[in-house]
Design a protein around this motif. Structure first.
Motif, PDB file in Angstrom:
ATOM      1  N   LEU A  97      -9.717   9.342   3.169  1.00 15.19           N
ATOM      2  CA  LEU A  97     -10.148   8.708   4.421  1.00 15.19           C
ATOM      3  C   LEU A  97     -10.555   7.253   4.222  1.00 15.19           C
ATOM      4  O   LEU A  97     -10.496   6.457   5.162  1.00 15.19           O
ATOM      5  CB  LEU A  97     -11.320   9.501   5.023  1.00 15.19           C
ATOM      6  N   VAL A  98     -10.999   6.916   2.998  1.00 17.77           N
ATOM      7  CA  VAL A  98     -11.473   5.543   2.748  1.00 17.77           C
ATOM      8  C   VAL A  98     -10.621   4.845   1.688  1.00 17.77           C
ATOM      9  O   VAL A  98     -11.032   3.832   1.143  1.00 17.77           O
ATOM     10  CB  VAL A  98     -12.955   5.555   2.299  1.00 17.77           C
ATOM     11  N   ASN A  99      -9.457   5.397   1.402  1.00 21.73           N
ATOM     12  CA  ASN A  99      -8.596   4.818   0.373  1.00 21.73           C
ATOM     13  C   ASN A  99      -7.430   4.078   1.030  1.00 21.73           C
ATOM     14  O   ASN A  99      -6.502   4.703   1.563  1.00 21.73           O
ATOM     15  CB  ASN A  99      -8.066   5.931  -0.545  1.00 21.73           C
ATOM     16  N   PRO A 100      -7.421   2.746   1.010  1.00 19.35           N
ATOM     17  CA  PRO A 100      -6.340   2.006   1.662  1.00 19.35           C
ATOM     18  C   PRO A 100      -4.972   2.277   1.040  1.00 19.35           C
ATOM     19  O   PRO A 100      -3.942   2.110   1.704  1.00 19.35           O
ATOM     20  CB  PRO A 100      -6.760   0.541   1.473  1.00 19.35           C
ATOM     21  N   ARG A 101      -4.942   2.675  -0.228  1.00 17.61           N
ATOM     22  CA  ARG A 101      -3.658   2.977  -0.884  1.00 17.61           C
ATOM     23  C   ARG A 101      -2.956   4.157  -0.213  1.00 17.61           C
ATOM     24  O   ARG A 101      -1.730   4.168  -0.082  1.00 17.61           O
ATOM     25  CB  ARG A 101      -3.921   3.272  -2.365  1.00 17.61           C
ATOM     26  N   ILE A 102      -3.727   5.140   0.238  1.00 18.20           N
ATOM     27  CA  ILE A 102      -3.130   6.303   0.915  1.00 18.20           C
ATOM     28  C   ILE A 102      -2.546   5.887   2.262  1.00 18.20           C
ATOM     29  O   ILE A 102      -1.449   6.319   2.643  1.00 18.20           O
ATOM     30  CB  ILE A 102      -4.185   7.403   1.103  1.00 18.20           C
ATOM     31  N   TYR A 103      -3.267   5.025   2.988  1.00 15.62           N
ATOM     32  CA  TYR A 103      -2.742   4.550   4.277  1.00 15.62           C
ATOM     33  C   TYR A 103      -1.479   3.723   4.077  1.00 15.62           C
ATOM     34  O   TYR A 103      -0.515   3.825   4.849  1.00 15.62           O
ATOM     35  CB  TYR A 103      -3.808   3.724   4.994  1.00 15.62           C
ATOM     36  N   ALA A 104      -1.476   2.893   3.021  1.00 13.45           N
ATOM     37  CA  ALA A 104      -0.290   2.083   2.730  1.00 13.45           C
ATOM     38  C   ALA A 104       0.892   2.979   2.371  1.00 13.45           C
ATOM     39  O   ALA A 104       2.028   2.749   2.816  1.00 13.45           O
ATOM     40  CB  ALA A 104      -0.595   1.115   1.584  1.00 13.45           C
ATOM     41  N   GLU A 162     -12.709   1.104 -15.841  1.00 13.93           N
ATOM     42  CA  GLU A 162     -11.346   0.701 -15.541  1.00 13.93           C
ATOM     43  C   GLU A 162     -10.645   1.717 -14.659  1.00 13.93           C
ATOM     44  O   GLU A 162      -9.452   1.974 -14.778  1.00 13.93           O
ATOM     45  CB  GLU A 162     -10.548   0.486 -16.821  1.00 13.93           C
ATOM     46  N   ARG A 163     -11.380   2.386 -13.805  1.00 13.51           N
ATOM     47  CA  ARG A 163     -10.797   3.300 -12.840  1.00 13.51           C
ATOM     48  C   ARG A 163     -11.170   2.813 -11.457  1.00 13.51           C
ATOM     49  O   ARG A 163     -11.905   1.869 -11.273  1.00 13.51           O
ATOM     50  CB  ARG A 163     -11.310   4.730 -13.065  1.00 13.51           C
ATOM     51  N   ARG A 164     -10.680   3.517 -10.461  1.00 21.72           N
ATOM     52  CA  ARG A 164     -10.920   3.061  -9.103  1.00 21.72           C
ATOM     53  C   ARG A 164     -12.406   3.178  -8.772  1.00 21.72           C
ATOM     54  O   ARG A 164     -13.119   3.994  -9.335  1.00 21.72           O
ATOM     55  CB  ARG A 164     -10.106   3.886  -8.114  1.00 21.72           C
ATOM     56  N   THR A 203       5.713   8.268  -5.401  1.00 18.46           N
ATOM     57  CA  THR A 203       4.946   9.344  -6.032  1.00 18.46           C
ATOM     58  C   THR A 203       4.047   8.797  -7.145  1.00 18.46           C
ATOM     59  O   THR A 203       2.913   9.255  -7.314  1.00 18.46           O
ATOM     60  CB  THR A 203       5.907  10.417  -6.590  1.00 18.46           C
ATOM     61  N   ILE A 204       4.543   7.820  -7.880  1.00 16.60           N
ATOM     62  CA  ILE A 204       3.699   7.175  -8.894  1.00 16.60           C
ATOM     63  C   ILE A 204       2.513   6.488  -8.220  1.00 16.60           C
ATOM     64  O   ILE A 204       1.382   6.543  -8.720  1.00 16.60           O
ATOM     65  CB  ILE A 204       4.537   6.169  -9.710  1.00 16.60           C
ATOM     66  N   LEU A 205       2.765   5.863  -7.073  1.00 15.85           N
ATOM     67  CA  LEU A 205       1.677   5.216  -6.338  1.00 15.85           C
ATOM     68  C   LEU A 205       0.622   6.239  -5.918  1.00 15.85           C
ATOM     69  O   LEU A 205      -0.587   5.961  -5.964  1.00 15.85           O
ATOM     70  CB  LEU A 205       2.233   4.498  -5.105  1.00 15.85           C
ATOM     71  N   LEU A 206       1.045   7.445  -5.543  1.00 21.02           N
ATOM     72  CA  LEU A 206       0.106   8.494  -5.119  1.00 21.02           C
ATOM     73  C   LEU A 206      -0.782   8.959  -6.273  1.00 21.02           C
ATOM     74  O   LEU A 206      -1.973   9.212  -6.084  1.00 21.02           O
ATOM     75  CB  LEU A 206       0.891   9.676  -4.543  1.00 21.02           C
TER      76      LEU A 206
END
Length: 292
Positions: free
Chosen positions: A19-26, A289-291, A75-78
């Protein structure tokens, strides 16, 4: 001791972060855009011939070779940030037990791969609006495209997928959709666990490199790889098994059978999961070094 409710809590915690991860929306936006690009021409053709199209186009998604690198990159992005560590993870891992936590990460990959599969399939149907109509069979439009693939050119429409006749003539809509969804889900789980396992065992972004290598192999095998090594190269390219067209359903005996593909994928998923759990429980948890 493993606790199913605790494992589910760890997996659900990752899903809440969407819900708060812009990468998922992208990611969702890119999949929607590619779906429109790949399938909208079928809707345009249906409008041109004034016949509605059935919604069962998902099995033909990977008849275009360009979809393999697109799928691999998405899929790598996910899963690129596996094992999904952020600043809250050390507290969660301590309170839930390290083994429960890593099993929760594996369960998250299983669930997210299913959601990813359903979203991909759903977007293939939405891209056909407003000319899609519910019908239980393949429908006149898909059958016409299977027997006359250059037909859309008469209306100035460029076809981007091969609506293959063998699938339409050999499978019902239910069986083709079920097989395609299951293969997509299995391959996505395999890629996600590959990234998780390599990132845990080797560290850094080793999993992304490994998944990138498989993505390159899937595209390479269709052109240069097949010319150099023949169809046998498909035995070593799991991402190609996401498509029914690269499996032997009684035709080419030189390409992998469905049973071979499913067995290797399930075996690989189990082996990668066991290695990930074993190594993760033996090493320190690095939250850097993680999100965030």
């Amino acid at each position: 001791m493993n606790n199913l409710s605790t494992i589910w809590l760890c997996a659900r915690f990752n899903l809440y972060k969407w819900l708060v991860n812009p990468r998922i929306y992208a990611l969702a936006a890119v999949i929607a855009a590619f779906s429109l690009w790949m399938f909208a021409w079928v809707s345009e053709y249906a409008a041109a011939v004034k016949v509605p199209v059935s919604p069962w186009i998902f099995p033909f998604t990977f008849t275009s070779p360009i979809m393999f690198p697109i799928y691999g990159c998405l899929t790598i992005l996910l899963y690129c940030d596996a094992p999904f560590i952020d600043r809250h993870t050390p507290f969660l891992a301590i309170r839930t037990n390290r083994r429960n936590w890593i099993l929760g990460q594996i369960l998250y990959i299983v669930i997210s791969a299913f959601i990813y599969t359903v979203y991909f399939a759903g977007m293939s149907i939405i891209a056909l609006i407003p000319n899609v109509r519910w019908m239980s069979d393949w429908g006149a439009v898909l059958k016409t495209l299977a027997y006359d693939p250059v037909g859309p050119q008469k209306y100035g429409i460029t076809h981007l997928l091969n609506i293959a006749d063998p699938v339409i003539s050999s499978f019902t809509t239910v069986s083709a959709m079920g097989i395609s969804l299951a293969l997509f889900w299995l391959v996505t789980m395999f890629v996600g666990l590959l990234i998780l396992c390599f990132n845990v065992v080797i560290g850094g972004q080793a999993g992304v490199v490994a998944a990138g290598g498989l993505t390159f192999l899937s595209y390479f095998s269709i052109f240069v790889g097949r010319l150099a090594h023949g169809d046998v190269i498909y035995y070593f390219s799991p991402i190609n098994w996401i498509s029914m067209f690269y499996l032997n359903w009684g035709g080419d005996p030189m390409i992998p059978s469905p049973w071979y593909a499913v067995s290797v994928l399930i075996g690989g998923i189990l082996i990668l999961s066991v290695i990930t759990v074993y190594v993760s429980c033996k090493q320190d948890l690095d939250a850097h070094e993680r999100r965030v």
